[in-house]
Design an enzyme around this catalytic site. Sequence first.
Site, PDB file in Angstrom:
ATOM      1  CE1 TYR A  65      -8.770  -3.727   6.722  1.00  0.00           C
ATOM      2  CE2 TYR A  65      -7.922  -2.637   4.766  1.00  0.00           C
ATOM      3  CZ  TYR A  65      -7.799  -3.587   5.755  1.00  0.00           C
ATOM      4  OH  TYR A  65      -6.718  -4.416   5.761  1.00  0.00           O
ATOM      5  CG  ASP A  71      -7.969  -6.121  22.281  1.00  0.00           C
ATOM      6  OD1 ASP A  71      -9.015  -6.505  21.709  1.00  0.00           O
ATOM      7  OD2 ASP A  71      -7.962  -5.423  23.301  1.00  0.00           O
ATOM      8  CD  GLU A 112      -2.961  -0.796   2.452  1.00  0.00           C
ATOM      9  OE1 GLU A 112      -2.577  -0.111   3.426  1.00  0.00           O
ATOM     10  OE2 GLU A 112      -4.064  -1.379   2.426  1.00  0.00           O
ATOM     11  CB  ALA A 145      -9.446   2.545   6.739  1.00  0.00           C
ATOM     12  CD  GLU A 181      -4.189  -5.231   3.676  1.00  0.00           C
ATOM     13  OE1 GLU A 181      -3.004  -5.415   3.380  1.00  0.00           O
ATOM     14  OE2 GLU A 181      -4.583  -4.264   4.362  1.00  0.00           O
TER      15      GLU A 181
END
Length: 319
Positions: free
Chosen positions: A213, A279, A152, A245, A239
């Site tokens: 995303y 997490d 990216e 995002a 992806e």
Amino acid sequence: MKKIQTTLFLLFIVSMAFAQPVKEHGLLKVSGTQLVNEKGQPVVLRGMSFGWHNWWPRFYNAGTVSWLKKDWGCNVVRAAMGVEPDGGYIKAPDWSKERIRAVIDAAIGEGIYVIVDWHSHNIRQEEAKQFFTEIATTYGKQSNIIYEIFNEPERQSWAEVKAYSIELIKTIRAIDPDNIILVGSPHWDQDIHLAADDPIQGYNNLMYTLHFYAATHKQSLRDRGDYALKKQLPLFISESAGMEATGNGPLNEAEWNAWINWAEKNKISWITWSVSDKDETCSVLLPTASSTGNWADKDLKPSGLKARELIRKYNGWKP
Ligand code: MG
């Protein structure tokens, strides 16, 4: 009796083909905007991306690759070579290459495709050339391999990304004349319209990566995808995921479904981010997940359950 035997034999061939996507499809090519197999038939790859190898090396092994194929139905995985962070390629090249090669070798063993992703946000041209020279030399004759030369780009212009990409394509093509090469575009692979207006000329089997995303990127980015396809730019979603995002925040399942429907309608391959246990929403695993697969549902986060459901569904997975 003969008829039954023939039917059983054909069923056996079909199940073998499903079990071995690379045996079924062989060396992939690009025809127009479509990824096709060696017979020229459309192919859609669907699978999981590993997280950055430098942070999640525990999953870079044959057990995880085997589980992603067997239990998730992946016909492709993506090995994400972290470049700049501590433990990445720049500081620890030999250890990093071992991690990536563990996934490549396992994917070859399982008969699935594998994307070798230079997971960088900046241009590191000399290091990238050196890395892909080694990968192409070792693996360029394997139908499994797909090169992703720049994950990216962040702040670079399309002119800069294009010039870098041409250098990398030349480097790879000097060794491997045919395997698919994925090219990035500015602003985290959102500016595919810039690539569509000024594509790289003179090389075959290139595709351009579009990342989404779903809680951040919606219809306006799909419209950009439609624009690029209309201009004959081959697209590959190397992806993607269902949250914001940042990789965090709540899932937007409606938008995630809209994206997958759009990809499927256009026969565009898609990869979900990522096999890791941080997490955060996009890490599909909890810390309880074993390093080598055999995950129970309780080891998966909601993003993992949903990603597995989508991959299984569209890849025609059967237990
Ligand atoms: Mg080749």
